[in-house]
Each structure stands twice: as C-alpha cells, then as structure tokens.
Scaffold this motif. Structure first.
Motif, PDB file in Angstrom:
ATOM      1  N   VAL A 158       0.841  -1.210   0.000  1.00 15.12           N
ATOM      2  CA  VAL A 158       0.000   0.000   0.000  1.00 15.12           C
ATOM      3  C   VAL A 158       0.870   1.252   0.000  1.00 15.12           C
ATOM      4  N   THR A 159       1.890   1.279   0.842  1.00 16.57           N
ATOM      5  CA  THR A 159       2.771   2.444   0.902  1.00 16.57           C
ATOM      6  C   THR A 159       3.512   2.632  -0.420  1.00 16.57           C
ATOM      7  N   THR A 160       3.947   1.539  -1.037  1.00 14.76           N
ATOM      8  CA  THR A 160       4.580   1.634  -2.353  1.00 14.76           C
ATOM      9  C   THR A 160       3.612   2.242  -3.352  1.00 14.76           C
ATOM     10  N   HIS A 161       2.360   1.850  -3.303  1.00 12.52           N
ATOM     11  CA  HIS A 161       1.362   2.377  -4.239  1.00 12.52           C
ATOM     12  C   HIS A 161       1.021   3.834  -3.944  1.00 12.52           C
ATOM     13  N   VAL A 162       1.038   4.241  -2.691  1.00 14.24           N
ATOM     14  CA  VAL A 162       0.864   5.663  -2.367  1.00 14.24           C
ATOM     15  C   VAL A 162       1.996   6.457  -3.021  1.00 14.24           C
ATOM     16  N   ALA A 163       3.216   5.938  -2.950  1.00 16.01           N
ATOM     17  CA  ALA A 163       4.354   6.618  -3.573  1.00 16.01           C
ATOM     18  C   ALA A 163       4.223   6.626  -5.097  1.00 16.01           C
ATOM     19  N   LEU A 164       3.824   5.503  -5.697  1.00 16.00           N
ATOM     20  CA  LEU A 164       3.666   5.438  -7.152  1.00 16.00           C
ATOM     21  C   LEU A 164       2.605   6.410  -7.647  1.00 16.00           C
ATOM     22  N   VAL A 165       1.479   6.486  -6.952  1.00 15.58           N
ATOM     23  CA  VAL A 165       0.419   7.434  -7.332  1.00 15.58           C
ATOM     24  C   VAL A 165       0.920   8.864  -7.157  1.00 15.58           C
ATOM     25  N   SER A 166       1.619   9.128  -6.067  1.00 15.32           N
ATOM     26  CA  SER A 166       2.168  10.470  -5.849  1.00 15.32           C
ATOM     27  C   SER A 166       3.024  10.881  -7.037  1.00 15.32           C
ATOM     28  N   ARG A 167       3.917   9.989  -7.448  1.00 12.86           N
ATOM     29  CA  ARG A 167       4.827  10.254  -8.563  1.00 12.86           C
ATOM     30  C   ARG A 167       4.076  10.441  -9.871  1.00 12.86           C
ATOM     31  N   ALA A 168       3.223   9.482 -10.208  1.00 10.32           N
ATOM     32  CA  ALA A 168       2.518   9.510 -11.493  1.00 10.32           C
ATOM     33  C   ALA A 168       1.538  10.668 -11.602  1.00 10.32           C
ATOM     34  N   PHE A 169       1.018  11.131 -10.471  1.00 11.78           N
ATOM     35  CA  PHE A 169       0.013  12.191 -10.483  1.00 11.78           C
ATOM     36  C   PHE A 169       0.597  13.557 -10.153  1.00 11.78           C
ATOM     37  N   GLY A 170       1.927  13.701 -10.247  1.00 14.54           N
ATOM     38  CA  GLY A 170       2.505  15.033 -10.223  1.00 14.54           C
ATOM     39  C   GLY A 170       3.198  15.501  -8.971  1.00 14.54           C
ATOM     40  N   ALA A 171       3.258  14.702  -7.919  1.00 11.70           N
ATOM     41  CA  ALA A 171       4.003  15.131  -6.734  1.00 11.70           C
ATOM     42  C   ALA A 171       5.500  15.022  -7.016  1.00 11.70           C
ATOM     43  N   GLU A 172       6.272  15.806  -6.301  1.00  7.05           N
ATOM     44  CA  GLU A 172       7.716  15.809  -6.489  1.00  7.05           C
ATOM     45  C   GLU A 172       8.452  14.969  -5.460  1.00  7.05           C
ATOM     46  N   THR A 173       7.881  14.865  -4.266  1.00  4.76           N
ATOM     47  CA  THR A 173       8.545  14.202  -3.149  1.00  4.76           C
ATOM     48  C   THR A 173       7.509  13.497  -2.293  1.00  4.76           C
ATOM     49  N   ILE A 174       7.935  12.400  -1.685  1.00  8.10           N
ATOM     50  CA  ILE A 174       7.140  11.786  -0.626  1.00  8.10           C
ATOM     51  C   ILE A 174       8.043  11.613   0.585  1.00  8.10           C
ATOM     52  N   PHE A 175       7.539  12.013   1.741  1.00  8.57           N
ATOM     53  CA  PHE A 175       8.217  11.817   3.015  1.00  8.57           C
ATOM     54  C   PHE A 175       7.526  10.642   3.690  1.00  8.57           C
ATOM     55  N   ALA A 218      -5.235   9.650  -5.345  1.00 12.83           N
ATOM     56  CA  ALA A 218      -5.356   9.812  -6.797  1.00 12.83           C
ATOM     57  C   ALA A 218      -6.479  10.777  -7.156  1.00 12.83           C
ATOM     58  N   ILE A 219      -7.608  10.641  -6.499  1.00 13.89           N
ATOM     59  CA  ILE A 219      -8.742  11.529  -6.794  1.00 13.89           C
ATOM     60  C   ILE A 219      -8.390  12.964  -6.432  1.00 13.89           C
ATOM     61  N   LEU A 220      -7.828  13.172  -5.261  1.00 13.70           N
ATOM     62  CA  LEU A 220      -7.451  14.528  -4.853  1.00 13.70           C
ATOM     63  C   LEU A 220      -6.466  15.146  -5.835  1.00 13.70           C
ATOM     64  N   LEU A 221      -5.402  14.419  -6.164  1.00 12.01           N
ATOM     65  CA  LEU A 221      -4.393  14.959  -7.081  1.00 12.01           C
ATOM     66  C   LEU A 221      -4.976  15.257  -8.456  1.00 12.01           C
ATOM     67  N   ASP A 222      -5.871  14.415  -8.922  1.00  9.59           N
ATOM     68  CA  ASP A 222      -6.486  14.677 -10.224  1.00  9.59           C
ATOM     69  C   ASP A 222      -7.406  15.894 -10.171  1.00  9.59           C
ATOM     70  N   ARG A 223      -8.209  15.983  -9.136  1.00 11.32           N
ATOM     71  CA  ARG A 223      -9.146  17.115  -9.032  1.00 11.32           C
ATOM     72  C   ARG A 223      -8.424  18.451  -8.937  1.00 11.32           C
ATOM     73  N   ILE A 224      -7.347  18.521  -8.153  1.00  7.56           N
ATOM     74  CA  ILE A 224      -6.705  19.825  -7.962  1.00  7.56           C
ATOM     75  C   ILE A 224      -5.846  20.216  -9.148  1.00  7.56           C
ATOM     76  N   GLN A 225      -5.502  19.264 -10.008  1.00  5.62           N
ATOM     77  CA  GLN A 225      -4.700  19.585 -11.194  1.00  5.62           C
ATOM     78  C   GLN A 225      -5.502  19.493 -12.482  1.00  5.62           C
ATOM     79  N   GLU A 226      -6.756  19.097 -12.363  1.00  2.93           N
ATOM     80  CA  GLU A 226      -7.673  19.024 -13.509  1.00  2.93           C
ATOM     81  C   GLU A 226      -7.108  18.229 -14.683  1.00  2.93           C
ATOM     82  N   GLY A 227      -6.403  17.140 -14.380  1.00  2.00           N
ATOM     83  CA  GLY A 227      -5.876  16.263 -15.419  1.00  2.00           C
ATOM     84  C   GLY A 227      -4.603  16.742 -16.084  1.00  2.00           C
TER      85      GLY A 227
END
Length: 177
Positions: free
Chosen positions: A18-35, A138-147
């Motif tokens: 799950v944590t790996t997937h949180v990181a993968l979604v963060s990366r793929a959906f535009g985040a720069e870093t995960i702590f 994923a939903i939050l990152l998509d909504r705030i960046q509008e795709g």
C-alpha cells in the motif's frame, strides 16, 4: 505549484504494498517528493528504479517524525491537506485547494494523531464510505490539477507508454554505454 506528500505510519507487513502504491500514485500524479515514516527501505529502491526506467526525479525521503516536516512546510508557505474520511467533501472544497499554492498532502495509514487535523489547512474527505488511501490520493491529485499532470513529460525516460486503442505499445529508447 509544488506538490509533496507525507505518509504517516504503516501497518507492518500488510502495508508495504500500500505504501509503495501511495508513492507510485504520488509520482505519477505530479508530486515531487514523498516523506515517509516507518517504512521498508526497499520502497526507496523501487521508486529509484521506476525513475530510472520511466523518467523523472521523484524523491523519497525517510523521516523519523512527521511533525517537524509539517511545521516546516507550513512555515515555508505550503498549505497542508490532510486526507481523511471525516473531512470536508472534495466536491465542496476542491476549488479552494486548486491553484498556485504549494501543497503538502498528508496520507495516514492507521488512526492519525488528532494534532494533524488541527495543523491541516484542509481536512478533505473523498466520499462517505470506507475506501483506500491510494484511491483518495489519486482523486485529490487529479481534481486539484484538472488532469494536467498527465500532460507532463518525465525527463530521462528509457520507456514511454504510447496510448493506443487496443494492445500495448511501449516505446523503448536506445541507450548507449
């Protein structure tokens, strides 16, 4: 806008994936870093290999305590967004979050300390039913960046998926040693 994510906690053994997937979604959906706190160090290696193959410079940083990073980001002008099933509805608040402000998104694994609710500028709920923190992120990152995050090129990619109606099409770039 800079987007970063902090993952707080991990239920041992069960949450490595799950944590790996949180990181993968963060990366793929535009985040720069995960702590991350309390994680398997192999996750950092996995994300490093993903960057090497698929491009980008997403970083994974291990932290011992979430509180200093949240406080530091607030001091640096980041807005803190805490994903919680008990927060304000995403549909009601997404326009307030979307914009030019830098964001630190807090994703918990188990019950998060009450202080996170108080430190957050926004406590955001995705739906009113139990769900995965992966899908909520994923939903939050998509909504705030509008795709728009899907228009970004990942620099240095050795592989790139070419969208196609049927089948799989992966472009592999030649590398010279």
């Amino acid at each position: 806008m800079v987007i970063e994510v902090v993952r707080i906690g991990q239920r041992l053994v069960r949450d490595d994936r799950v944590t790996t997937h949180v990181a993968l979604v963060s990366r793929a959906f535009g985040a720069e870093t995960i702590f991350m706190t309390e994680v398997n160090p192999e996750i950092k290696d996995t994300l490093g290999k993903i960057n090497e193959t698929w491009g980008g410079n997403f970083t994974v940083e291990f932290i011992e305590n979430w509180k200093p990073i949240i406080k530091k980001k607030k001091e640096d002008g980041f807005k803190i967004v805490h994903l919680s099933m008990y927060g304000e509805k995403i549909n009601d608040i997404q326009d307030k979050i979307r914009g030019r402000e830098n964001l630190l998104i807090v994703v918990g694994a188990e019950k998060v300390p009450r202080e996170i609710y108080e430190l957050a500028d926004y406590n955001v709920g995705i739906g009113s039913q139990p769900h995965s923190e992966i899908s909520a992120l994923a939903i939050l990152l998509d909504r705030i960046q509008e795709g728009q995050q899907f228009e970004k090129e990942f620099l240095g990619a050795k592989r790139k998926i070419i969208p196609t109606k049927t089948g799989k099409n992966v472009q592999v770039k030649e590398t010279r040693d």
